[in-house]
Design an enzyme around this catalytic site. Structure first.
Site, PDB file in Angstrom:
ATOM      1  N   LYS A 162     -10.682  -7.852  13.915  1.00 47.64           N
ATOM      2  CA  LYS A 162     -11.504  -6.926  14.713  1.00 47.64           C
ATOM      3  C   LYS A 162     -11.852  -5.688  13.884  1.00 47.64           C
ATOM      4  CE  LYS A 162     -11.243  -3.537  18.381  1.00 47.64           C
ATOM      5  NZ  LYS A 162     -10.494  -2.856  19.427  1.00 47.64           N
TER       6      LYS A 162
ATOM      7  N   THR B  42      -9.730   1.515  19.470  1.00 49.29           N
ATOM      8  CA  THR B  42     -10.448   1.304  18.215  1.00 49.29           C
ATOM      9  C   THR B  42     -11.788   0.677  18.572  1.00 49.29           C
ATOM     10  OG1 THR B  42      -8.370   0.882  17.066  1.00 49.29           O
ATOM     11  CG2 THR B  42     -10.391   0.193  15.950  1.00 49.29           C
TER      12      THR B  42
ATOM     13  N   LYS C 146     -10.291   5.435  10.715  1.00 52.23           N
ATOM     14  CA  LYS C 146      -9.493   4.257  11.092  1.00 52.23           C
ATOM     15  C   LYS C 146     -10.007   2.991  10.400  1.00 52.23           C
ATOM     16  CE  LYS C 146      -7.159   1.343  13.816  1.00 52.23           C
ATOM     17  NZ  LYS C 146      -5.751   1.237  14.040  1.00 52.23           N
TER      18      LYS C 146
END
Ligand code: NAD
Length: 292
Positions: free
Chosen positions: A237, A87, A162
């Site tokens: 994050k 990611t 995402k």
């Protein structure tokens, strides 16, 4: 297929193990000393990549991905495919894919959802960005490591999907937790709250599948003293990446921004690091309207 696998941590190690179990020849590299049955460890990233048909990376962030990509792309065979499952920020994903294409490679950004359990069970969801040709190479490997792969568009589209998904997840978890804390103060039983909301218009994945209240709903990290699961640090994050992308694209995301600020406070000031992201519920329980 000859596969290079770089980044064999909590997610990468079980993903590589599943590729090996499916009969692929996997050569790995990690900064840390890692050993996986059936996997040959290389001494450098370039050595893991240079004979591979496909290289998979599963790394902590965009800066590390860029450094690893700069090392391995020149060593990869023309026509090989680079699949990044980390990611990372959309810009890093796009830049690395462009560098790969410039070197005559195919590239896919394919972040995952499903966590460590999904990586071990081979039930991850892959959100992929890249050309049709690149996706066609990657898809059979996604089928081994996961249960669903969506081709979202061109390079960067996987990362975009995402962070949009996880922005919804972070905001929804906070809303679910603050509603439970309000229900407590109103004297409403948590099980009754679940029975109503999980079958009413306030339902969500965070309520129905991952309920933050211990003993209520299906088993979740709340039933295991909020051990992750999906750690609050990783949620922070992803929320940061969503706000970085929103800034770059000039998108107004007030709920995402507020969710990021709350998880930042929780992780960096209130000892939330290392707890599951649903531990927002015990946090709200201890607070009043005048809490800072
Ligand atoms: P991790 O920290 O367990 O693993 C990362 C690995 O990369 C480590 O083994 C580290 O030694 C290695 N590494 C770091 N720099 C390197 C370098 N220069 N060369 C080679 N190896 C290097 O992290 P993780 O939990 O496996 O997560 C990996 C990625 O997956 C992250 O981008 C994370 O956001 C994403 N992700 C994690 C989860 C989860 O639940 N853990 C879920 C979805 C997505």
């Amino acid at each position: 297929m000859k596969i290079g696998f770089i980044g064999l941590g909590n997610m990468g190690a079980p993903m590589a193990a599943n590729l090996i179990a499916a009969g692929h020849e996997v050569t790995g590299f990690d900064m840390a000393d890692v050993s996986i049955e059936g996997l040959t460890m290389a001494k450098t990233g370039a050595a893991a990549a240079n004979e591979a048909d496909v290289v998979v990376t599963m790394l902590p962030n965009g800066a590390i991905l860029r450094a690893v990509a700069a090392e391995i792309i020149p060593s990869m065979q023309a026509g090989a495919t680079l699949i990044d499952c980390s990611t990372v920020d959309v810009e890093s994903a796009r830049d690395v894919a462009q560098q790969a294409r410039d070197a005559g490679l195919l590239a896919v950004d394919a972040p995952v959802s499903g966590g460590i359990g999904g990586a071990a069970a081979g039930t991850l969801t892959f959100m992929a960005g890249g050309s049709d040709a690149a996706f066609a190479v990657a898809e059979p490997l996604f089928d081994i490591m996961g249960q669903k792969a969506v081709h979202c568009g061109e390079s960067g589209a996987g990362q975009a999907a995402k962070i949009c998904n996880n922005m919804i997840l972070g905001v929804t978890m906070i809303a679910t937790c603050e509603a439970f804390a309000l229900a407590d103060k109103l004297g409403l039983d948590r099980q009754k709250m679940f029975d109503v909301v999980s079958t009413s218009s306030g339902y969500s994945w965070t309520m129905n599948a991952y309920c933050p209240a211990p003993g209520v709903g299906p088993q979740s990290p709340a039933d295991n003293d909020y051990q992750p699961g999906f750690a609050s640090d990783l949620m922070l994050k992803d929320l940061r990446l969503s706000q970085q992308a929103a800034e770059a694209a000039d998108a107004d995301t007030p709920m995402g921004a507020h969710a990021m600020a709350l998880y930042q406070q929780f992780v960096e000031i209130e000892n939330g690091a290392g707890t599951d992201f649903s531990a927002m519920l015990p946090r709200f329980e201890t607070r009043t309207r005048s809490s800072e």
